[in-house]
Design a protein around this motif. Sequence first.
Motif, PDB file in Angstrom:
ATOM      1  N   TYR A 189       0.848  -1.184   0.000  1.00 24.93           N
ATOM      2  CA  TYR A 189       0.000   0.000   0.000  1.00 24.93           C
ATOM      3  C   TYR A 189       0.889   1.241   0.000  1.00 24.93           C
ATOM      4  N   ASN A 220     -14.440 -10.978   3.258  1.00 23.60           N
ATOM      5  CA  ASN A 220     -13.936  -9.725   3.800  1.00 23.60           C
ATOM      6  C   ASN A 220     -12.515  -9.907   4.318  1.00 23.60           C
ATOM      7  N   CYS A 221     -11.734  -8.833   4.285  1.00 23.85           N
ATOM      8  CA  CYS A 221     -10.337  -8.894   4.695  1.00 23.85           C
ATOM      9  C   CYS A 221     -10.102  -7.970   5.885  1.00 23.85           C
ATOM     10  N   LYS A 235     -10.771  -2.852   7.353  1.00 21.89           N
ATOM     11  CA  LYS A 235     -11.607  -3.902   6.768  1.00 21.89           C
ATOM     12  C   LYS A 235     -11.714  -3.643   5.273  1.00 21.89           C
ATOM     13  N   PHE A 236     -11.425  -4.656   4.474  1.00 22.07           N
ATOM     14  CA  PHE A 236     -11.513  -4.564   3.027  1.00 22.07           C
ATOM     15  C   PHE A 236     -12.726  -5.370   2.566  1.00 22.07           C
ATOM     16  N   ILE A 245     -12.138  -2.679  -4.837  1.00 19.21           N
ATOM     17  CA  ILE A 245     -11.892  -2.917  -3.424  1.00 19.21           C
ATOM     18  C   ILE A 245     -12.403  -1.711  -2.647  1.00 19.21           C
ATOM     19  N   GLU A 246     -13.225  -1.954  -1.650  1.00 16.69           N
ATOM     20  CA  GLU A 246     -13.687  -0.881  -0.786  1.00 16.69           C
ATOM     21  C   GLU A 246     -13.111  -1.103   0.609  1.00 16.69           C
ATOM     22  N   THR A 247     -12.612  -0.055   1.227  1.00 10.80           N
ATOM     23  CA  THR A 247     -11.984  -0.187   2.534  1.00 10.80           C
ATOM     24  C   THR A 247     -12.697   0.669   3.568  1.00 10.80           C
ATOM     25  N   SER A 262     -12.725   3.770  -1.871  1.00 12.07           N
ATOM     26  CA  SER A 262     -12.916   2.781  -2.920  1.00 12.07           C
ATOM     27  C   SER A 262     -11.721   2.781  -3.853  1.00 12.07           C
TER      28      SER A 262
END
Length: 266
Positions: A189, A220-221, A235-236, A245-247, A262
């Motif tokens: 990241y 979910n991550c 949380k992803f 991917i939304e975080t 997003s």
Amino acid sequence: FETMEGYKKSAELLVKCSYRKACSQMDSGDYKEALKAFEELADYKDSSDRITVCKYEWAQYLQENGNYKAAINYFTEVSDYEDAADRITECRYLLAVAYYEGTYNPAVSDENDSAGDTSSDTSSNRDEVKAMEIFLDIPNYKNSMDYIGECYTERFTGTFKCTKKGYRSWFFSSNFYYADGKMYWELSYEGYGFSFKVNGKRFDLFTGGPFVVQIDSSGNCYTSETIEGVTQTIKFVIKESTSRIETDMVVDDSGTKIQSLSYTKQ
């Protein structure tokens, strides 16, 4: 007998003959036709028990011939019979594999309880999204987690850029893997997307470095760090259908949301 309605015991004899014919069909392995006949006989003798057996046997035939959807429907109707419940899971697994490998044939499987040939060229039917949806429901069955990792890797390897104006941040996805009964995602990241304050100090989480997140059975991550006694959790939510991917940035165990971002695959 059908033309002798009202003559002595013709109706009773007709039922007996229908029952014997159905039993014969069942004994010869013609479960589909036997099932139809026993369903018409309903409460006659052991017809209801034979209906259960016919549904189970017909479902087995459908499974063996690649019609997993129809097999699931029949096994579900007799889920308490023998190993029908386990067979449902097996069929779901096989259906997911077919989606993943592109061998799923709608002409055989959709609203059709006939068996058919799934060996024809159906590569255009390959659907990792549908495959992953099923695998995520049965993550501990056989090598479902391996397939989940392959699905994620194919769809979410690359660069994902933040879509919110003013946020210069992105992910570099590198690897999904399965270890110790859990699914993990290794990625890097960079940027300024996860900046926040703890005790009046500003922190940038994961700037520039690789990190690993754990994936739960819903896809979910989660990952976390503890800074000055406060646990920071990200949380992803992976959007399979759009490669997005939304975080959610969550601080401490109270689940207080700091921000949502997003990321879209570039």
